[in-house]
Scaffold this motif. Structure first.
Motif, PDB file in Angstrom:
ATOM      1  N   TYR A  28      12.666 -11.552 -22.773  1.00  0.00           N
ATOM      2  CA  TYR A  28      11.278 -11.961 -22.557  1.00  0.00           C
ATOM      3  C   TYR A  28      10.682 -12.535 -23.848  1.00  0.00           C
ATOM      4  N   ILE A  29      10.865 -11.830 -24.965  1.00  0.00           N
ATOM      5  CA  ILE A  29      10.275 -12.267 -26.239  1.00  0.00           C
ATOM      6  C   ILE A  29      10.848 -13.622 -26.665  1.00  0.00           C
ATOM      7  N   ARG A  30      12.149 -13.807 -26.483  1.00  0.00           N
ATOM      8  CA  ARG A  30      12.769 -15.095 -26.838  1.00  0.00           C
ATOM      9  C   ARG A  30      12.146 -16.254 -26.050  1.00  0.00           C
ATOM     10  N   GLN A  31      11.683 -15.972 -24.833  1.00  0.00           N
ATOM     11  CA  GLN A  31      11.150 -17.029 -23.972  1.00  0.00           C
ATOM     12  C   GLN A  31       9.646 -17.242 -24.133  1.00  0.00           C
ATOM     13  N   MET A  32       8.976 -16.406 -24.924  1.00  0.00           N
ATOM     14  CA  MET A  32       7.529 -16.563 -25.109  1.00  0.00           C
ATOM     15  C   MET A  32       7.236 -17.876 -25.822  1.00  0.00           C
ATOM     16  N   GLU A  33       6.330 -18.657 -25.265  1.00  0.00           N
ATOM     17  CA  GLU A  33       5.979 -19.939 -25.868  1.00  0.00           C
ATOM     18  C   GLU A  33       4.823 -19.819 -26.846  1.00  0.00           C
ATOM     19  N   ASN A  34       3.943 -18.867 -26.647  1.00  0.00           N
ATOM     20  CA  ASN A  34       2.738 -18.737 -27.462  1.00  0.00           C
ATOM     21  C   ASN A  34       2.767 -17.461 -28.303  1.00  0.00           C
ATOM     22  N   ARG A  35       3.929 -17.143 -28.803  1.00  0.00           N
ATOM     23  CA  ARG A  35       4.100 -15.872 -29.493  1.00  0.00           C
ATOM     24  C   ARG A  35       3.180 -15.711 -30.701  1.00  0.00           C
ATOM     25  N   GLN A  36       3.018 -16.751 -31.495  1.00  0.00           N
ATOM     26  CA  GLN A  36       2.164 -16.649 -32.687  1.00  0.00           C
ATOM     27  C   GLN A  36       0.723 -16.343 -32.286  1.00  0.00           C
ATOM     28  N   GLU A  37       0.219 -16.977 -31.228  1.00  0.00           N
ATOM     29  CA  GLU A  37      -1.151 -16.719 -30.767  1.00  0.00           C
ATOM     30  C   GLU A  37      -1.289 -15.285 -30.256  1.00  0.00           C
ATOM     31  N   VAL A  38      -0.276 -14.802 -29.531  1.00  0.00           N
ATOM     32  CA  VAL A  38      -0.318 -13.431 -29.013  1.00  0.00           C
ATOM     33  C   VAL A  38      -0.263 -12.433 -30.177  1.00  0.00           C
ATOM     34  N   ASP A  39       0.576 -12.716 -31.174  1.00  0.00           N
ATOM     35  CA  ASP A  39       0.619 -11.854 -32.368  1.00  0.00           C
ATOM     36  C   ASP A  39      -0.767 -11.767 -33.008  1.00  0.00           C
ATOM     37  N   THR A  98       6.338  -1.425 -41.208  1.00  0.00           N
ATOM     38  CA  THR A  98       7.660  -2.009 -41.417  1.00  0.00           C
ATOM     39  C   THR A  98       7.526  -3.511 -41.586  1.00  0.00           C
ATOM     40  N   LEU A  99       8.514  -4.114 -42.156  1.00  0.00           N
ATOM     41  CA  LEU A  99       8.582  -5.567 -42.246  1.00  0.00           C
ATOM     42  C   LEU A  99       9.282  -6.024 -40.972  1.00  0.00           C
ATOM     43  N   SER A 100       8.619  -6.870 -40.225  1.00  0.00           N
ATOM     44  CA  SER A 100       9.088  -7.212 -38.882  1.00  0.00           C
ATOM     45  C   SER A 100      10.430  -7.937 -38.901  1.00  0.00           C
ATOM     46  N   LEU A 101      11.173  -7.666 -37.846  1.00  0.00           N
ATOM     47  CA  LEU A 101      12.431  -8.352 -37.582  1.00  0.00           C
ATOM     48  C   LEU A 101      12.136  -9.523 -36.645  1.00  0.00           C
ATOM     49  N   PRO A 102      13.098 -10.427 -36.438  1.00  0.00           N
ATOM     50  CA  PRO A 102      12.817 -11.632 -35.654  1.00  0.00           C
ATOM     51  C   PRO A 102      12.217 -11.418 -34.257  1.00  0.00           C
ATOM     52  N   LEU A 103      12.566 -10.371 -33.542  1.00  0.00           N
ATOM     53  CA  LEU A 103      12.039 -10.182 -32.182  1.00  0.00           C
ATOM     54  C   LEU A 103      10.887  -9.185 -32.147  1.00  0.00           C
ATOM     55  N   ALA A 115       2.659  -3.759 -29.607  1.00  0.00           N
ATOM     56  CA  ALA A 115       3.591  -4.209 -28.571  1.00  0.00           C
ATOM     57  C   ALA A 115       2.997  -5.358 -27.781  1.00  0.00           C
ATOM     58  N   TYR A 116       3.864  -6.203 -27.291  1.00  0.00           N
ATOM     59  CA  TYR A 116       3.447  -7.182 -26.296  1.00  0.00           C
ATOM     60  C   TYR A 116       3.281  -6.404 -24.991  1.00  0.00           C
ATOM     61  N   SER A 117       2.338  -6.797 -24.150  1.00  0.00           N
ATOM     62  CA  SER A 117       2.127  -6.071 -22.898  1.00  0.00           C
ATOM     63  C   SER A 117       3.406  -6.028 -22.061  1.00  0.00           C
ATOM     64  N   ALA A 118       4.255  -7.026 -22.198  1.00  0.00           N
ATOM     65  CA  ALA A 118       5.523  -7.049 -21.461  1.00  0.00           C
ATOM     66  C   ALA A 118       6.502  -5.977 -21.940  1.00  0.00           C
TER      67      ALA A 118
END
Length: 184
Positions: A14-25, A47-52, A149-152
Motif C-alpha cells: 500500500y505504502i509503495r503505491q501511495m501517490e501523495n505520500r509527502q502530503e500525507v506525511d 527513530t530515523l525513518s526507513l524508506p517505507l 501511522a498512515y490510516s491504511a
C-alpha cells in the motif's frame, strides 16, 4: 508465511503505491505538533525513518526549532540505547545503512517516545520489524508512547504475543487515537 509477515507485506505494498505520500506525511506531522503530548514534552525520542515509514526528519527539525531535546535510538546487543543529538551532524550510517547517533548514550528522562511500527490496531498493539527491540525498551519506559501511522496501517486486530506492549496513542492523517487510559 505467518500472519504478522502477511500484514507487513500488505502495508508495504500500500505504502509503495501511495501517490501523495509527502502530503500525507505533512498532515501527520501537523496533527502530531498540535497535540498536547507534543507541546508538553521537552525530551522526545524518535527513530530515523526507513524508506517505507513516515518521514521523521521534519519532526526532528521541528523539535530543534522548538528547543526540545531529541534522542535517537541505536541498536546494541543488549537492546536500544538512546542518544541526544544536537544536529544531523551527530549521525552516521550504521548497521543495515540506518543512520545512527555518534554521541554517548543518555540517562536523560524521555517524555515522549515515538515508537515505530508497520501495522497497528486501535488497542495500540503493533507489528514492528520483528526484532523486539522496542518491546524490551518499553518494559521499563515510564513516559508517553505514541506511534505515527498512515490510516491504511490500522487493522481490526494485530496478532500479539505475551511480550508485546501497546502504545498509548496513534496519530494518523485522519485522527489521533487514545489507545489506553492515559496515566499521568
Amino acid at each position: 508465511m505467518d500472519e504478522k509477515a502477511a500484514l507487513r507485506r500488505t502495508v508495504h505494498q500500500y505504502i509503495r503505491q501511495m501517490e501523495n505520500r509527502q502530503e500525507v506525511d505533512e498532515l501527520i506531522h501537523q496533527r502530531l505538533f498540535a497535540t498536547s503530548l507534543w507541546k508538553n514534552s521537552q525530551t522526545i525520542a524518535v527513530t530515523l525513518s526507513l524508506p517505507l515509514e513516515i518521514e521523521t526528519s521534519p519532526i526532528i527539525h521541528e523539535a530543534f526549532k522548538e528547543g526540545k531535546t531529541v534522542c535517537v535510538p541505536k541498536v546494541m546487543e543488549q537492546g536500544l540505547t538512546f542518544h541526544v543529538i544536537n544536529s544531523f551532524d551527530d549521525l552516521e550510517i550504521g548497521v543495515m545503512n540506518i543512520l545512527e547517533p555518534t554521541t554517548s548514550p543518555t540517562t536523560q528522562t524521555i517524555d515522549l517516545c515515538l515508537v515505530p511500527g508497520r501495522v497497528f490496531d486501535r488497542s495500540g498493539f503493533r507489528v514492528g520489524w520483528g526484532g523486539g527491540y522496542y518491546d524490551r525498551f518499553l518494559e521499563t519506559y515510564e513516559g508517553v508512547t505514541l506511534s505515527l501511522a498512515y490510516s491504511a496501517q490500522l487493522v481490526t486486530h494485530v496478532p500479539t504475543e505475551p511480550h508485546d506492549l501497546p502504545v498509548q496513542w496513534i496519530v494518523t492523517e485522519k485522527e489521533s487515537i487514545q489507545c489506553l487510559p492515559f496515566l499521568s
